[in-house]
Design an enzyme around this catalytic site. Structure first.
Site, PDB file in Angstrom:
ATOM      1  CB  CYS A 170       0.177   0.473   8.517  1.00 18.99           C
ATOM      2  SG  CYS A 170       1.044   2.036   8.621  1.00 18.99           S
ATOM      3  CD  GLU A 181      -2.388  -1.178   2.830  1.00 16.16           C
ATOM      4  OE1 GLU A 181      -3.383  -1.889   3.005  1.00 16.16           O
ATOM      5  OE2 GLU A 181      -1.861  -0.499   3.739  1.00 16.16           O
TER       6      GLU A 181
END
Length: 343
Positions: free
Chosen positions: A333, A90
């Site tokens: 996260c 990501e």
């Protein structure tokens, strides 16, 4: 074929020399990649045609595949990328008044399993290469709606100091005026407390920002929240941080995610003041937890958050209170990667 972004400027010059090509072409290639956003070698119009062909035959420019993009009501953009080996990472674009911060992943997965973080769910998969991290940055620069990148934080999926060599190599290219030219003081490395990495970083001569994920100020609580504390306990971590400050004369930011019923009480605040007050160049960044149902983590009530902050300030610490960005798109996260893996 090799990712050309794994080469530093000097490495690319050496490759050109081996091909009996003029070294000055390396700077032209860097400019096309990092400044002009070239999508393929054929567009590098000021290079000789035979050199473009050699580059095309030996290197590739981009290897990440965008799998999903989410946009938050606060302007945050989150990107999920597939690697060639089918792992996922990501990157996040975070807009503020006069800046655009890119949050980069350094690993696919994470081996440290912090209680508040979705990155470690599913375990560690692999280190990212220098080129893959640079590609994250370039994607944010070229394809986010803001079309700029002023700051970078190595704070996405993974532990940067567990992938030390590739992270430092990427930072030196990001910092280079021949590449992205982002100042070292606009680049932040976040660590869960890898003491050997902190000591190495102090010797690099890089004026980057260091952020240490603390999240508890006593060994019992921190070991429950962050298992890495069992290997690198608080006393040793604080000693390493003191050495880093003395060596670099740089401030350390201590990240402290406030979790209801875990680390947000009065005694937790007292402990935090006790271990940090004598360090000097430190700042505490308080962050109310982003709810993650798999980890059973929730933020404290608003009044408890304010009390905790005010108590630290009265105790002599420099404190900021940061709200999580992109909560409506699960921008913390590992959350998007986790959701995708669960499908």
């Amino acid at each position: 074929m090799r990712d050309i972004k794994d080469l530093s400027l000097s490495g690319l010059e050496a490759k050109l020399k081996n091909w009996e090509e003029p070294a000055f072409h390396a700077r032209q290639i860097f400019s096309w990649i990092y400044k002009k956003g070239a999508a393929d070698f054929s567009r590098m119009s000021d290079l000789p045609a035979d050199l473009r062909k050699k580059l095309q035959d030996n290197f590739y420019l981009f290897g990440l595949k965008l799998t999903k993009k989410l946009e938050s009501k606060d302007g945050t953009e989150k990107f999920l990328f597939a690697l060639k080996d089918k792992n996922f990472i990501e990157a996040v674009a975070i807009p503020e008044k006069n800046r655009m911060t890119g949050c980069l992943s350094t690993q696919a997965g994470c081996r440290f399993a912090c209680r508040f973080c979705a990155s470690g769910l599913g375990g560690f998969q692999k280190n990212l290469s220098c080129g893959q991290m640079l590609e994250e940055a370039l994607y944010l620069k070229n394809h986010s709606r803001y079309k700029k990148l002023t700051h970078l934080v190595f704070m996405g999926t993974g532990e940067p100091l567990d992938n030390y060599e590739n992270v430092i190599k990427a930072i030196r290219i990001i910092n280079s005026p021949d590449a992205l030219g982002i100042g070292a003081r606009r680049i932040t490395i976040s660590t869960c407390g890898i003491i050997p990495g902190i000591k190495r970083l102090a010797q690099e001569g890089l004026q980057v920002e260091l952020s240490v994920s603390l999240h508890a100020a006593d060994d019992k609580t921190r070991s429950e929240v962050m298992p890495i504390n069992k290997k690198y306990p608080l006393k040793e971590l604080i000693t390493a941080c003191r050495g880093y400050i003395q060596k670099t004369n740089r401030q350390i930011t201590f990240e402290y995610i406030l979790m209801q019923g875990i680390n947000s009480g009065l005694q937790n605040a007292r402990n935090l003041i006790k271990i940090l007050k004598g360090l000097g160049l430190v700042k505490v960044n308080l962050i109310p937890a982003n709810p993650i149902r798999e980890l059973k983590v929730t933020p404290p009530a608003e009044g408890e958050i304010r009390f905790f902050r005010d108590y630290l300030v009265k105790g002599g610490l420099q404190v900021t209170l940061r709200r999580e960005r992109g909560e409506d798109i699960e921008a913390s996260c590992g959350q998007l990667r986790l959701r995708h893996a669960q499908k």
